[in-house]
Enzyme design. Structure first.
Site, PDB file in Angstrom:
ATOM      1  N   ARG A 198      -7.706  -0.507   0.941  1.00 46.40           N
ATOM      2  CA  ARG A 198      -8.307  -1.832   0.420  1.00 46.40           C
ATOM      3  C   ARG A 198      -8.553  -1.471  -1.053  1.00 46.40           C
ATOM      4  NH1 ARG A 198     -12.108  -2.343   5.305  1.00 46.40           N
ATOM      5  NH2 ARG A 198     -10.455  -1.115   6.189  1.00 46.40           N
ATOM      6  N   ASP A 236      -2.521  10.039   4.121  1.00 48.75           N
ATOM      7  CA  ASP A 236      -3.955   9.554   4.230  1.00 48.75           C
ATOM      8  C   ASP A 236      -4.669  10.549   5.304  1.00 48.75           C
ATOM      9  OD1 ASP A 236      -6.431   8.556   4.373  1.00 48.75           O
ATOM     10  OD2 ASP A 236      -5.784   6.638   5.582  1.00 48.75           O
ATOM     11  N   LYS A 268       0.796  -1.120   0.054  1.00 51.75           N
ATOM     12  CA  LYS A 268      -0.061   0.117   0.008  1.00 51.75           C
ATOM     13  C   LYS A 268       0.856   1.225  -0.167  1.00 51.75           C
ATOM     14  CE  LYS A 268      -3.249   2.443   3.039  1.00 51.75           C
ATOM     15  NZ  LYS A 268      -4.216   2.538   4.233  1.00 51.75           N
ATOM     16  N   ASP A 298     -12.205   6.956   3.961  1.00 51.99           N
ATOM     17  CA  ASP A 298     -11.135   6.554   4.884  1.00 51.99           C
ATOM     18  C   ASP A 298     -10.441   5.054   4.760  1.00 51.99           C
ATOM     19  OD1 ASP A 298      -8.976   7.379   6.376  1.00 51.99           O
ATOM     20  OD2 ASP A 298      -9.969   7.376   8.268  1.00 51.99           O
ATOM     21  N   ASP A 321       1.626   5.920   5.915  1.00 50.83           N
ATOM     22  CA  ASP A 321       0.800   5.126   4.975  1.00 50.83           C
ATOM     23  C   ASP A 321       1.217   4.476   3.878  1.00 50.83           C
ATOM     24  OD1 ASP A 321      -1.760   3.911   5.749  1.00 50.83           O
ATOM     25  OD2 ASP A 321      -2.927   5.425   4.729  1.00 50.83           O
ATOM     26  N   LYS A 350     -10.183  12.400   8.907  1.00 52.48           N
ATOM     27  CA  LYS A 350      -9.495  12.245   9.990  1.00 52.48           C
ATOM     28  C   LYS A 350      -9.651  13.250  10.993  1.00 52.48           C
ATOM     29  CE  LYS A 350      -6.535   8.246   8.385  1.00 52.48           C
ATOM     30  NZ  LYS A 350      -7.276   7.151   9.130  1.00 52.48           N
TER      31      LYS A 350
HETATM   32  N1  BES Z   1      -4.270   4.366   7.036  1.00 52.45           N
HETATM   33  C1  BES Z   1      -5.381   4.000   7.813  1.00 52.45           C
HETATM   34  C2  BES Z   1      -5.000   3.032   8.897  1.00 52.45           C
HETATM   35  C3  BES Z   1      -3.959   3.432   9.833  1.00 52.45           C
HETATM   36  C4  BES Z   1      -4.555   3.996  11.239  1.00 52.45           C
HETATM   37  C5  BES Z   1      -2.714   3.149   9.894  1.00 52.45           C
HETATM   38  C6  BES Z   1      -3.629   4.440  12.296  1.00 52.45           C
HETATM   39  C7  BES Z   1      -1.884   3.593  10.821  1.00 52.45           C
HETATM   40  C8  BES Z   1      -2.378   4.071  11.996  1.00 52.45           C
HETATM   41  C9  BES Z   1      -6.581   3.448   6.934  1.00 52.45           C
HETATM   42  O1  BES Z   1      -6.491   4.089   5.589  1.00 52.45           O
HETATM   43  C10 BES Z   1      -7.790   3.863   7.635  1.00 52.45           C
HETATM   44  O2  BES Z   1      -7.977   4.955   7.746  1.00 52.45           O
HETATM   45  N2  BES Z   1      -8.532   2.574   7.999  1.00 52.45           N
HETATM   46  C11 BES Z   1      -9.660   2.978   8.908  1.00 52.45           C
HETATM   47  C12 BES Z   1     -10.690   2.026   8.286  1.00 52.45           C
HETATM   48  C13 BES Z   1     -12.099   2.289   8.434  1.00 52.45           C
HETATM   49  C14 BES Z   1     -12.745   3.408   7.969  1.00 52.45           C
HETATM   50  C15 BES Z   1     -12.961   1.232   7.947  1.00 52.45           C
HETATM   51  C16 BES Z   1      -9.560   2.783  10.294  1.00 52.45           C
HETATM   52  O3  BES Z   1      -8.768   1.965  10.711  1.00 52.45           O
HETATM   53  O4  BES Z   1     -10.021   3.592  11.003  1.00 52.45           O
HETATM   54 ZN    ZN Z   2      -4.716   4.434   4.642  1.00 52.92          ZN
HETATM   55 MN    MN Z   3      -7.591   5.778   5.599  1.00 52.17          MN
END
Ligand code: BES
Ligand code: ZN
Ligand code: MN
Length: 498
Positions: free
Chosen positions: A350, A269, A264, A346, A287, A276
Site C-alpha cells: 500500500r 516480500d 504492485k 509487511d 508479490d 514473515k
Molecule cells: N504480499 C503480502 C500479501 C500476501 C500474502 C500476498 C499472502 C499473497 C499471499 C502483503 O504485502 C502483506 O504482507 N500483507 C500483510 C498486511 C498486514 C501486515 C496488514 C498481510 O496480509 O498479512
Molecule cells: Zn507484499
Molecule cells: Mn508484505
C-alpha cells in the site's frame, strides 16, 4: 501449433476427433450423420450400451476401424442449462490434456453439437483458444531436461460458423499467449527478477510492441518526485527501486483522459523488519503479480489495437530487512503530503501503491484508475482462490468488472468501503497508519489506498487470493502463477465504449 476453424474435412487432423454431447441430448449425435456417415455409425455403437450419460467431465473413447478419424472421443458437456464459457474452457482443457499424452500431431473438435448452445460465437472462440494455450503452460525454465512436445499439438475446430468464432480464436490466442508470458515472469525467482529487471522487461515489451512507449524513473528521479513510500520500502535492499510509466494510445487522439492501470511490483516480500514466518515465504516472489498484469494488459491492448488511451504505472521494490531498512514506528511523508505511521513493514504494498496512485491522479486527468495488487493474506481467507476482492469509489466502474467477470472466467467479489472503516487506519501521531483493524484486513488495505485518490473513478483489485494456485483445481490453469487479471481487464477494455 495450428489452431483454426474449418468447414472442410480435408483440413481436419485425422488422428482423433472429439464429439461434445450434452446430458439428456444424446440423440443430438445424429447431427454427425450430415458430415460423416461412418463416424456416425461408430458413435452410435459407442453409445448403444447406454453407459455414457454425458455428465460434465465424463469421456468415452474408442479406436475406429473405418471412417476418416483414427480415434473417437465423446466428451460429456453436462446439463445444457448449466453450460457457459467457463465450462467450455474446462471441457477443451480436459480433452487437450488427454491428447497431450498421445503420440499424435493434432486433433479435431466437432462443433455443431456444441456451438449452437453457447452464448456467443466470439466468446466461445476466445474461450477455446484460451483453454488450449493456458493449459499447455509449464514453467520449465530452470529444468535441465525440457519436454516441449505438447506445444506443437494442432487443434482444428470443425464446422463452427466462420467469422466471429474464428476472430475469437485469434484474439483468445493473443491474450492467452500474453497471459503465459506473464505467468513465466511471475514464476521467476527474485534473484533473477529484481525491480531493475521488471523495469527492463517493461522497456523490452515497449521496444517490441508497436504503439507502446515506456519511461523508467530511477532512484534519483523517484526521490525528486517525493515518492517516499517507494523509497522507504526499497531502502532495505541492495536492489534499487524503479518506477515504470508505459503509455499506449490507440484512440487516434479522440480519447483525452487515459485509463490508468497500476500494479504492485514487489519483486520479493520478506516482510522487512516485520519479518514473515519461513513457511511459504518462497512464494512471495509472486508479490509482483500486479505489475505483471499491467505489462500483460498493455502488450495485449497494443497487439489487439484497442481504440483506447491507456497508461500503465508500476512501482517496483524489494522488501528486505537490513541495517538501512525502514522500521515500525517510522513516519513517512508521502508524495501526496499525507503522513503515514508505519505499524508493520509487511504492509509495504500500500505504501508503494499510494505514491503511484497519487501520481496517476496528479500527472494525468484519468478517466479511471484501476490498481491490482497482491495486497493482503486476508483476501484469501475471505474468498479462497476462487475470486479476487474488488473495492472502489464508483458504481459504474465496479459494475463493469462484475458484468465482464463471468465471460472472462475471472471472478470478482465486492467488499464494502463504508466511511465507518476509515477510523481503522487513524494514527495517534500521523495522518494515517499503514495497518489497522481489528479485522477487515482486505478492506483496510483498500481504505488506505483510497486516501491517495483525488477526483477520479477508482477501482482496487486485491489479487492475493487468485494470482497463485497451490493445486490445479481448475482444468485449464495448473499449479503456480495464474496471471489473474489480464483476461478480465482485456475483456473490460474491449467493451469499454460499448
Ligand atoms: N504480499 C503480502 C500479501 C500476501 C500474502 C500476498 C499472502 C499473497 C499471499 C502483503 O504485502 C502483506 O504482507 N500483507 C500483510 C498486511 C498486514 C501486515 C496488514 C498481510 O496480509 O498479512
Ligand atoms: Zn507484499
Ligand atoms: Mn508484505
Amino acid at each position: 501449433m495450428r489452431m483454426e476453424n474449418t468447414l472442410t474435412l480435408n483440413k481436419c487432423p485425422k488422428d482423433a476427433i472429439v464429439i461434445p454431447l450434452f446430458e439428456n441430448h444424446l440423440e443430438d449425435v445424429s447431427i454427425v450423420k450430415k458430415y460423416d456417415k461412418a463416424l456416425h455409425t461408430a458413435l452410435s455403437k459407442l453409445l448403444k450400451p447406454g453407459d455414457f450419460k454425458a455428465g460434465f467431465g465424463s469421456v468415452i473413447s474408442t479406436y475406429a476401424d473405418s471412417g476418416a478419424f483414427k480415434r473417437i472421443v465423446i466428451a460429456g458437456c453436462g446439463k445444457l442449462r448449466e453450460f457457459d464459457t467457463e465450462k467450455l474452457r474446462r471441457l477443451i482443457a480436459q480433452v487437450d490434456g488427454i491428447f497431450q499424452s498421445y503420440n499424435i500431431r493434432g486433433y479435431t473438435v466437432f462443433m455443431p453439437t456444441l456451438l449452437p448452445f453457447t452464448s456467443s460465437d466470439y466468446l466461445s472462440g476466445k474461450a477455446v483458444a484460451e483453454a488450449v494455450v493456458l493449459s499447455r503452460f509449464n514453467f520449465i525454465t530452470f529444468k535441465s531436461k525440457k519436454d516441449k512436445k505438447i506445444k506443437g499439438l494442432n487443434v482444428v475446430f470443425w464446422n463452427a460458423p466462420k467469422g466471429d468464432f474464428q476472430k475469437g480464436i485469434k484474439d483468445g490466442r493473443v491474450i492467452a499467449d500474453n497471459v503465459n508470458t506473464i505467468r513465466e515472469l511471475i514464476s521467476m525467482p527474485s534473484n533473477v527478477l529484481t525491480p531493475v529487471k521488471i523495469a527492463e522487461t517493461a522497456q523490452d515489451i515497449a521496444a517490441k510492441t508497436d504503439g507502446i512507449t515506456c519511461e523508467v524513473f530511477d532512484e534519483e528521479k523517484i526521490k525528486s518526485l517525493n515518492f517516499n513510500g517507494i523509497i522507504a520500502v526499497g531502502k532495505g535492499s541492495v536492489n534499487p527501486p524503479r518506477f515504470v510509466v508505459m503509455e499506449y494510445d490507440g484512440s487516434n487522439g479522440s480519447q483525452k483522459k487515459p485509463i490508468i492501470i497500476v500494479g504492485k511490483g514487489v519483486s520479493f516480500d520478506t516482510g522487512g523488519i516485520s519479518l514473515k514466518p519461513w513457511s511459504g515465504m518462497e512464494k512471495m516472489k509472486y508479490d509482483m503479480a500486479g505489475s505483471g498484469v499491467v505489462l500483460g494488459v498493455m502488450k495485449t491492448a497494443a497487439e489487439l489495437k484497442l481504440p483506447l488511451k491507456l497508461v500503465g504505472l508500476i512501482p517496483t521494490v524489494e522488501n528486505m530487512p537490513g541495517s538501512n531498512a525502514y522500521k515500525p514506528g517510522d513516519v513517512i511523508t508521502m508524495a501526496s503530503g499525507l503522513t503515514v505511521e508505519v505499524i508493520s513493514t509487511d504492509a509495504e504494498g500500500r505504501l508503494i501503491l499510494a505514491d503511484a496512485l497519487h501520481y496517476a491522479c496528479d500527472a494525468y486527468k484519468p478517466e479511471a484508475v484501476i490498481d491490482l495488487a497482491t495486497l493482503t493474506g486476508a483476501c484469501a481467507v475471505a474468498l479462497g482462490s476462487k475470486a479476487c476482492a474488488i473495492m472502489g469509489n464508483n458504481r459504474g466502474l465496479i459494475r463493469r468488472f462484475q458484468q465482464n467477470a463471468d465471460n472472462a472466467g475471472e471472478k470478482v467479489w465486492e467488499l464494502p468501503m463504508w466511511p465507518e472503516y476509515d477510523e481503522l487506519i487513524k494514527s495517534d501521531i500521523a495522518d494515517i497508519k499503514n495497518s489497522g483493524g481489528p479485522g477487515a484486513g482486505t478492506i483496510v488495505g483498500g481504505v488506505f489506498l483510497k486516501q491517495f485518490i483525488k477526483n477520479a473513478p477508482w477501482l482496487h483489485l486485491d489479487i492475493a487470493s487468485t494470482s497463485w494456485k497451490d493445486s490445479s483445481e481448475k482444468g485449464y490453469l495448473g499449479k503456480g502463477a495464474t496471471g489473474f487479471g489480464i483476461r478480465l481487464l482485456c475483456e473490460i477494455l474491449r467493451n469499454w465504449n460499448a
